[in-house]
Design a protein around this motif. Structure first.
Motif, PDB file in Angstrom:
ATOM      1  N   ALA A   1       1.069  -1.060   0.040  1.00  0.00           N
ATOM      2  CA  ALA A   1      -0.035  -0.058  -0.125  1.00  0.00           C
ATOM      3  C   ALA A   1       0.926   1.243   0.055  1.00  0.00           C
ATOM      4  N   GLY A   2       1.814   1.163   0.891  1.00  0.00           N
ATOM      5  CA  GLY A   2       2.733   2.298   0.720  1.00  0.00           C
ATOM      6  C   GLY A   2       3.353   2.640  -0.621  1.00  0.00           C
ATOM      7  N   ALA A   3       3.936   1.568  -1.050  1.00  0.00           N
ATOM      8  CA  ALA A   3       4.474   1.639  -2.431  1.00  0.00           C
ATOM      9  C   ALA A   3       3.543   2.229  -3.573  1.00  0.00           C
ATOM     10  N   LYS A   4       2.482   1.675  -3.352  1.00  0.00           N
ATOM     11  CA  LYS A   4       1.466   2.177  -4.333  1.00  0.00           C
ATOM     12  C   LYS A   4       0.992   3.561  -4.126  1.00  0.00           C
ATOM     13  N   ALA A   5       1.075   4.004  -3.040  1.00  0.00           N
ATOM     14  CA  ALA A   5       0.731   5.393  -2.695  1.00  0.00           C
ATOM     15  C   ALA A   5       1.497   6.409  -3.326  1.00  0.00           C
ATOM     16  N   ALA A   6       2.923   5.770  -3.170  1.00  0.00           N
ATOM     17  CA  ALA A   6       3.938   6.728  -3.753  1.00  0.00           C
ATOM     18  C   ALA A   6       4.097   6.687  -5.324  1.00  0.00           C
ATOM     19  N   LEU A   7       3.691   5.621  -5.715  1.00  0.00           N
ATOM     20  CA  LEU A   7       3.523   5.613  -7.317  1.00  0.00           C
ATOM     21  C   LEU A   7       2.441   6.568  -7.640  1.00  0.00           C
ATOM     22  N   LEU A   8       1.177   6.372  -7.001  1.00  0.00           N
ATOM     23  CA  LEU A   8       0.093   7.168  -7.435  1.00  0.00           C
ATOM     24  C   LEU A   8       0.393   8.635  -7.291  1.00  0.00           C
ATOM     25  N   GLN A   9       1.022   8.888  -5.953  1.00  0.00           N
ATOM     26  CA  GLN A   9       1.349  10.376  -5.968  1.00  0.00           C
ATOM     27  C   GLN A   9       2.366  11.121  -7.128  1.00  0.00           C
ATOM     28  N   ARG A  10       3.296  10.261  -7.636  1.00  0.00           N
ATOM     29  CA  ARG A  10       4.125  10.609  -8.688  1.00  0.00           C
ATOM     30  C   ARG A  10       3.270  10.656  -9.936  1.00  0.00           C
ATOM     31  N   LEU A  11       2.396   9.904 -10.093  1.00  0.00           N
ATOM     32  CA  LEU A  11       1.374  10.104 -11.452  1.00  0.00           C
ATOM     33  C   LEU A  11       0.572  11.239 -11.019  1.00  0.00           C
ATOM     34  N   ARG A  12       0.030  11.458 -10.059  1.00  0.00           N
ATOM     35  CA  ARG A  12      -1.047  12.689 -10.031  1.00  0.00           C
ATOM     36  C   ARG A  12      -0.244  13.996  -9.878  1.00  0.00           C
ATOM     37  N   ARG A  13       1.010  13.991  -9.566  1.00  0.00           N
ATOM     38  CA  ARG A  13       1.859  15.324  -9.568  1.00  0.00           C
ATOM     39  C   ARG A  13       1.993  15.418 -10.972  1.00  0.00           C
ATOM     40  N   GLU A  14       2.518  14.578 -12.014  1.00  0.00           N
ATOM     41  CA  GLU A  14       2.744  14.731 -13.214  1.00  0.00           C
ATOM     42  C   GLU A  14       1.187  15.197 -13.812  1.00  0.00           C
ATOM     43  N   THR A  15       0.120  14.797 -13.482  1.00  0.00           N
ATOM     44  CA  THR A  15      -0.939  14.936 -14.215  1.00  0.00           C
ATOM     45  C   THR A  15      -1.279  16.301 -13.727  1.00  0.00           C
ATOM     46  N   LYS A  16      -0.740  16.981 -12.616  1.00  0.00           N
ATOM     47  CA  LYS A  16      -1.089  18.451 -12.149  1.00  0.00           C
ATOM     48  C   LYS A  16      -0.016  19.220 -12.933  1.00  0.00           C
ATOM     49  N   LEU A  17       1.107  18.836 -13.267  1.00  0.00           N
ATOM     50  CA  LEU A  17       1.853  19.567 -14.157  1.00  0.00           C
ATOM     51  C   LEU A  17       1.484  19.652 -15.455  1.00  0.00           C
ATOM     52  N   ALA A  18       0.892  18.713 -15.930  1.00  0.00           N
ATOM     53  CA  ALA A  18       0.264  18.613 -17.406  1.00  0.00           C
ATOM     54  C   ALA A  18      -1.002  19.515 -17.366  1.00  0.00           C
ATOM     55  N   ALA A  19      -1.764  19.666 -16.525  1.00  0.00           N
ATOM     56  CA  ALA A  19      -2.937  20.582 -16.148  1.00  0.00           C
ATOM     57  C   ALA A  19      -2.455  22.082 -16.138  1.00  0.00           C
ATOM     58  N   MET A  20      -1.423  22.252 -15.360  1.00  0.00           N
ATOM     59  CA  MET A  20      -1.065  23.564 -15.311  1.00  0.00           C
ATOM     60  C   MET A  20      -0.417  24.121 -16.468  1.00  0.00           C
ATOM     61  N   MET A  21      -0.040  23.373 -17.370  1.00  0.00           N
ATOM     62  CA  MET A  21       0.522  23.550 -18.754  1.00  0.00           C
ATOM     63  C   MET A  21      -0.531  24.132 -19.665  1.00  0.00           C
ATOM     64  N   ARG A  22      -1.840  23.580 -19.156  1.00  0.00           N
ATOM     65  CA  ARG A  22      -3.039  23.835 -20.183  1.00  0.00           C
ATOM     66  C   ARG A  22      -3.912  24.850 -19.589  1.00  0.00           C
ATOM     67  N   ILE A  23      -3.602  25.329 -18.368  1.00  0.00           N
ATOM     68  CA  ILE A  23      -4.745  26.099 -17.692  1.00  0.00           C
ATOM     69  C   ILE A  23      -4.684  27.513 -18.397  1.00  0.00           C
ATOM     70  N   TRP A  24      -3.396  27.954 -18.789  1.00  0.00           N
ATOM     71  CA  TRP A  24      -3.375  29.324 -19.318  1.00  0.00           C
ATOM     72  C   TRP A  24      -4.240  29.352 -20.615  1.00  0.00           C
ATOM     73  N   LEU A  25      -4.337  28.263 -21.178  1.00  0.00           N
ATOM     74  CA  LEU A  25      -5.371  28.451 -22.488  1.00  0.00           C
ATOM     75  C   LEU A  25      -6.571  28.778 -22.349  1.00  0.00           C
ATOM     76  N   PHE A  26      -7.139  28.602 -21.260  1.00  0.00           N
ATOM     77  CA  PHE A  26      -8.415  28.913 -20.893  1.00  0.00           C
ATOM     78  C   PHE A  26      -8.816  30.429 -20.821  1.00  0.00           C
ATOM     79  N   ILE A  27      -7.457  30.992 -20.574  1.00  0.00           N
ATOM     80  CA  ILE A  27      -7.755  32.451 -20.625  1.00  0.00           C
ATOM     81  C   ILE A  27      -7.082  33.069 -21.951  1.00  0.00           C
ATOM     82  N   HIS A  28      -5.929  32.531 -22.215  1.00  0.00           N
ATOM     83  CA  HIS A  28      -5.333  32.777 -23.504  1.00  0.00           C
ATOM     84  C   HIS A  28      -6.423  32.693 -24.893  1.00  0.00           C
ATOM     85  N   VAL A  29      -6.986  31.936 -25.095  1.00  0.00           N
ATOM     86  CA  VAL A  29      -7.717  31.776 -26.617  1.00  0.00           C
ATOM     87  C   VAL A  29      -8.907  32.354 -26.535  1.00  0.00           C
TER      88      VAL A  29
END
Length: 295
Positions: free
Chosen positions: A246-274
């Motif tokens: 469970a601990g190892a899975k939690a660490a992997l999930l957190q890495r994936l979610r942080r990557e997803t967060k960074l990907a979302a932050m790369m797109r958020i400006w488009l909701f204003i810019h376009v």
């Protein structure tokens, strides 16, 4: 040398934008109109025309980047021009106004141009900064490999979960409710596990219920409590193995979610810019028609 939109063709468009900005500024400082500088002088009209044409040209980038078969330049070259000439256009528009502002469509057009430019600057920062962070977040491991590791941990946990009916229900439900691709943009930005964990259900006095499972913490806490209460050494060892999974899975999930967060932050400006860019084009058209119809 890595070719990016920043240093495209040895900063071709950065150099062009710098030259245009310096030339425009020199013309503005050397011009001696009979009236205070404004958009109605010969220089004002000239600078306004240049700025307007640049805005129209820059707006075409949205069409070019979706035209995969187009041979009119490269997508990266268009992006480089979009960034550098966009900054130059803002300076030219500022000088075109002569720093005269008011409650009218002309100032509204200028304000929209600032918003488009600032949101674009954030987009440049995001595309330069976040891809590297996303790669490091995964530990230079492909996302597919991380998902495979999570699946292996789930299978191992299921094999160990037969120790008790309660533990089996907890592990099974935790796996079923693990959220790896929440479509909600807000959830992606939070980078938190919004799944739920099944608790209780061993007796009528303890009915089963769901509790928020942020980052598998609830599951880990429940397994830790069961381990402490276990009297059999074999059961304790199995629960310890489940805790490690469970601990190892939690660490992997957190890495994936942080990557997803960074990907979302790369797109958020488009909701204003376009949308604001579309509003800018409409305001620019109104600005031009107003000048030629009523001035």
């Amino acid at each position: 040398m890595h070719q990016s939109f920043v240093n495209y063709r040895n900063y071709r468009y950065g150099t062009l934008a710098t030259v245009a900005t310096v030339a425009t500024l020199a013309a503005y400082l050397l011009d001696k109109p009979r009236v205070p500088p404004n958009g109605g002088t010969w220089l004002g009209y000239t600078l306004g025309t240049i700025a307007g044409l640049l805005v129209i040209f820059l707006s075409l980038f949205g069409i070019r980047k979706r035209s995969f078969r187009s041979r009119i330049g490269t997508a990266i070259g268009w992006l480089s021009a979009h960034v550098y000439l966009g900054l130059a256009a803002l300076v030219i528009a500022t000088l075109h106004s002569g720093l005269h502002f008011g409650a009218n469509v002309h100032t509204a057009t200028y304000v929209l141009m600032w918003i488009v430019t600032l949101s674009g600057c954030w987009g440049v920062y995001a595309y330069v900064r976040y891809p590297g962070l996303m790669t490091r977040q995964r530990g230079n491991v492909r996302r597919k490999e991380l998902l495979q590791q999570i699946e292996e941990l789930d299978q191992r946990s299921l094999g160990l979960a037969t120790v008790t009916t309660r533990v089996n229900a907890m592990i099974t439900d935790s796996i079923r409710r693990t959220d790896l691709g929440n479509p909600r943009f807000r959830a992606q930005l939070s980078a938190r596990d919004r799944s739920y964990l099944l608790i209780g259900g061993e007796s009528p006095s303890q009915p089963a219920h769901l509790v928020p499972n942020f980052g598998n913490h609830a599951l880990i806490e429940q397994l830790a409590e069961l381990r402490l209460a276990a009297r059999d050494e074999g059961t304790r060892a199995t629960l310890q193995n489940l805790l490690e999974c469970a601990g190892a899975k939690a660490a992997l999930l957190q890495r994936l979610r942080r990557e997803t967060k960074l990907a979302a932050m790369m797109r958020i400006w488009l909701f204003i810019h376009v949308p604001v860019c579309c509003a800018l084009l409409a305001a620019l058209l109104t600005h031009v028609l107003t000048v030629f119809l009523y001035w």
